[in-house]
Design an enzyme around this catalytic site. Structure first.
Site, PDB file in Angstrom:
ATOM      1  N   GLY A 240       0.771  -1.244   0.000  1.00 25.54           N
ATOM      2  CA  GLY A 240       0.000   0.000   0.000  1.00 25.54           C
ATOM      3  C   GLY A 240       0.794   1.281   0.000  1.00 25.54           C
ATOM      4  N   GLU A 275       3.742  -6.989   1.847  1.00 19.62           N
ATOM      5  CA  GLU A 275       3.423  -7.279   0.439  1.00 19.62           C
ATOM      6  C   GLU A 275       3.563  -6.022  -0.418  1.00 19.62           C
ATOM      7  OE1 GLU A 275      -0.628  -8.567   0.800  1.00 19.62           O
ATOM      8  OE2 GLU A 275      -0.095 -10.472   1.719  1.00 19.62           O
ATOM      9  N   PRO A 276       4.747  -5.439  -0.473  1.00 19.61           N
ATOM     10  CA  PRO A 276       4.901  -4.207  -1.244  1.00 19.61           C
ATOM     11  C   PRO A 276       4.869  -4.482  -2.751  1.00 19.61           C
ATOM     12  CG  PRO A 276       7.044  -4.971  -0.529  1.00 19.61           C
ATOM     13  CD  PRO A 276       6.035  -5.911   0.096  1.00 19.61           C
ATOM     14  N   CYS A 344     -10.228   4.827 -29.708  1.00 18.13           N
ATOM     15  CA  CYS A 344     -11.430   5.605 -29.986  1.00 18.13           C
ATOM     16  C   CYS A 344     -12.311   5.752 -28.760  1.00 18.13           C
ATOM     17  CB  CYS A 344     -12.181   4.973 -31.142  1.00 18.13           C
ATOM     18  SG  CYS A 344     -11.198   5.114 -32.636  1.00 18.13           S
TER      19      CYS A 344
HETATM   20  N1  LLP Z   1      -1.430  -6.943  -0.996  1.00 20.28           N
HETATM   21  C1  LLP Z   1      -2.712  -6.997  -1.370  1.00 20.28           C
HETATM   22  C2  LLP Z   1      -3.609  -7.932  -0.684  1.00 20.28           C
HETATM   23  C3  LLP Z   1      -3.190  -6.174  -2.399  1.00 20.28           C
HETATM   24  O1  LLP Z   1      -4.462  -6.214  -2.744  1.00 20.28           O
HETATM   25  C4  LLP Z   1      -2.288  -5.287  -3.043  1.00 20.28           C
HETATM   26  C5  LLP Z   1      -2.741  -4.424  -4.141  1.00 20.28           C
HETATM   27  C6  LLP Z   1      -0.953  -5.277  -2.623  1.00 20.28           C
HETATM   28  C7  LLP Z   1      -0.555  -6.105  -1.591  1.00 20.28           C
HETATM   29  C8  LLP Z   1       0.082  -4.379  -3.236  1.00 20.28           C
HETATM   30  O2  LLP Z   1      -0.217  -3.048  -3.013  1.00 20.28           O
HETATM   31  P1  LLP Z   1       0.840  -1.900  -3.375  1.00 20.28           P
HETATM   32  O3  LLP Z   1       2.006  -2.038  -2.436  1.00 20.28           O
HETATM   33  O4  LLP Z   1       1.233  -2.066  -4.777  1.00 20.28           O
HETATM   34  O5  LLP Z   1       0.071  -0.648  -3.134  1.00 20.28           O
HETATM   35  N2  LLP Z   1      -4.225  -1.176 -10.264  1.00 20.28           N
HETATM   36  C9  LLP Z   1      -4.191  -0.189  -9.209  1.00 20.28           C
HETATM   37  C10 LLP Z   1      -3.655  -0.760  -7.905  1.00 20.28           C
HETATM   38  C11 LLP Z   1      -4.402  -1.972  -7.406  1.00 20.28           C
HETATM   39  C12 LLP Z   1      -3.827  -2.531  -6.133  1.00 20.28           C
HETATM   40  C13 LLP Z   1      -4.450  -3.830  -5.782  1.00 20.28           C
HETATM   41  N3  LLP Z   1      -3.924  -4.453  -4.610  1.00 20.28           N
HETATM   42  C14 LLP Z   1      -3.380   1.006  -9.671  1.00 20.28           C
HETATM   43  O6  LLP Z   1      -2.931   1.014 -10.805  1.00 20.28           O
HETATM   44  O7  LLP Z   1      -3.231   1.966  -8.943  1.00 20.28           O
END
Ligand code: LLP
Length: 420
Positions: A240, A275-276, A344
């Site tokens: 996150g 979980e980065p 488009c």
């Molecule tokens: N763990 C879980 C359970 C998740 O659902 C996610 C992301 C992560 C870890 C990794 O999160 P991060 O560290 O990358 O913020 N497509 C969207 C982002 C969707 C994120 C979904 N879950 C975008 O382009 O902003």
């Protein structure tokens, strides 16, 4: 911090001039920097140095490219996967099965069995129903599946609504108030080794506050679960952490995040897991594109039509996301323009009224911070091909995902005999 810089007036990825990649591979193309990926992996790890042996699982969804996963595996990262396909990638990249965490609200029985047989390290259970199914399948195969229960803390992450996951009405996890009873019932099932909880409230978080609120709630829950006699040894704090997409963005540094985590969790006595995704891969990639032509707009701003489109980089269309655009060979002059792709749809707009380097037809430019949730979200909309990916390492580069041409995609379609 990343390794996409101007050298002698030409934008480079590490020591490779981007026009060389365009000449060899064509455009649009995603370009990743190995040194940047490694740096981010190390900075994130260093940010957590106050913790005792945290488990780092790269969120494969953010960038599932096999070569990218290989770079991160070599940095000692495991993986957070949300499908059998992602699991296969993590394993193919050489990640140890026990370092892989299986998340996701809709794991199918087939995926669960495959993950059990592969020896996946932990299942992050998102509902009692899923936990029961996992227990039944594991028990039938004589496994004891390590599992944690994902809780939904009902915290507003303060990010875009479509990437918030920790509000009560989001589909993720079980409500924190119901967690103790559900945990108790799951803990009684053979086939499951319930060992803790997981939380993930959203992505592109630019403030630590909601994370701290959520983690504090998790701390209270852990105490309650222990009061019920449960052994809590693992807590997964999800991903996150936001990144800088534009001037003025001020996401917390991994070290600030780590300090907050260390403070909030100091008495938990568990192994923490992370979980980065974006914070590792985001700034490690750009989308290289060529200007097709520039046409006048109805107001002052012309339209710069580039050969990348919403099917290649969906984030602006989906989340109104901002990606900086820079010319590969800027001449020092600026212009105000709208940057659009050829698809488009009006949604195929990367920027409106943006001041950018002056570009004209055939010039190259990049959308920055495209290493996370870029290529992985590409589609073939408008019968466009799938965008290729290149990994740069010092002065060399390699195509790490080929361009899938529209012809190849067409070849997989068939007209039934009765229509011929
Ligand atoms: N763990 C879980 C359970 C998740 O659902 C996610 C992301 C992560 C870890 C990794 O999160 P991060 O560290 O990358 O913020 N497509 C969207 C982002 C969707 C994120 C979904 N879950 C975008 O382009 O902003």
């Amino acid at each position: 911090m990343n390794y996409f810089d101007l050298k002698n007036g030409v934008l480079h990825a590490e020591d490779v001039a981007l026009p060389d990649i365009a000449a060899a591979v064509g455009t649009p193309v995603y370009i990743y920097s190995r040194a940047t990926l490694e740096r981010h992996a190390q900075v994130f790890r260093a940010g957590l140095s106050a913790l005792d042996n945290p488990h780092l699982a790269f969120a494969v969804k953010s960038n599932p490219n096999l070569a990218v996963l290989k770079v991160l595996a070599r940095q000692g990262y495991g993986a957070d996967v949300v499908s059998g396909g992602e699991m296969d990638r993590a394993l193919a990249a050489g990640m140890a099965p026990e370092h892989i965490v299986f998340s996701g609200v809709g794991k199918t029985a087939e995926e669960i069995v495959r993950a059990l047989n592969a020896g996946i390290g932990q299942f992050n259970i998102e509902s009692e129903e899923e936990g029961r199914e996992l227990a039944t399948l594991a028990n039938a195969l004589n496994y004891q599946a390590n599992a944690v229960l994902r809780i939904n803390p009902d915290v507003d992450a303060g990010t875009h609504g479509k990437i918030s996951t920790g509000k009560a009405d989001n589909k993720f996890g079980v409500g924190i108030h119901r967690a103790p009873e559900i945990y108790g019932r799951l803990n009684a099932l053979p086939g499951l080794n319930m060992r803790g909880v997981a939380v993930h409230i959203g992505s592109q978080l630019t403030s630590l506050e909601p994370l701290e609120t959520a983690f504090t709630k998790v701390g209270i829950l852990i105490a309650e679960l222990r009061d019920h006699g449960h052994k809590i040894t693992h807590v997964d704090l999800g991903g996150g952490l936001g990144v800088r997409y534009r001037d003025g963005d001020n996401p917390p540094e991994p070290a600030e995040y780590g300090a907050m985590v260390a403070r909030v969790t100091k008495d938990w006595g568990v192994r923490l897991m992370f979980e980065p995704g974006r914070v590792i891969a985001g700034n490690a990639g750009v989308l290289l594109t060529r200007v097709i032509r520039v046409k006048p707009g109805s107001g002052n701003a012309p339209f710069a039509i580039v050969d990348a489109a919403m099917n290649d980089l969906a984030r602006p269309a989906l989340y109104d996301a901002w990606h900086d655009f820079d010319a590969v060979e800027p001449n020092g002059r600026k212009m105000t323009t709208n940057i659009v792709g050829p698809v488009c749809e009006t949604g195929d707009t990367f920027a409106m009224g943006r001041e950018i380097d002056v570009v004209e037809a055939n010039d190259l430019g990049v959308f920055r911070t495209a290493g996370a949730y870029g290529a992985t979200m590409a589609s073939t909309y408008n019968s466009r091909g799938l965008v290729p990916e290149v990994l740069v390492d010092g002065d060399k580069f390699a195509v790490v995902a080929e361009r899938i041409s529209p012809e190849t995609i067409l070849a997989a379609e068939h007209v039934p005999d009765w229509l011929k």
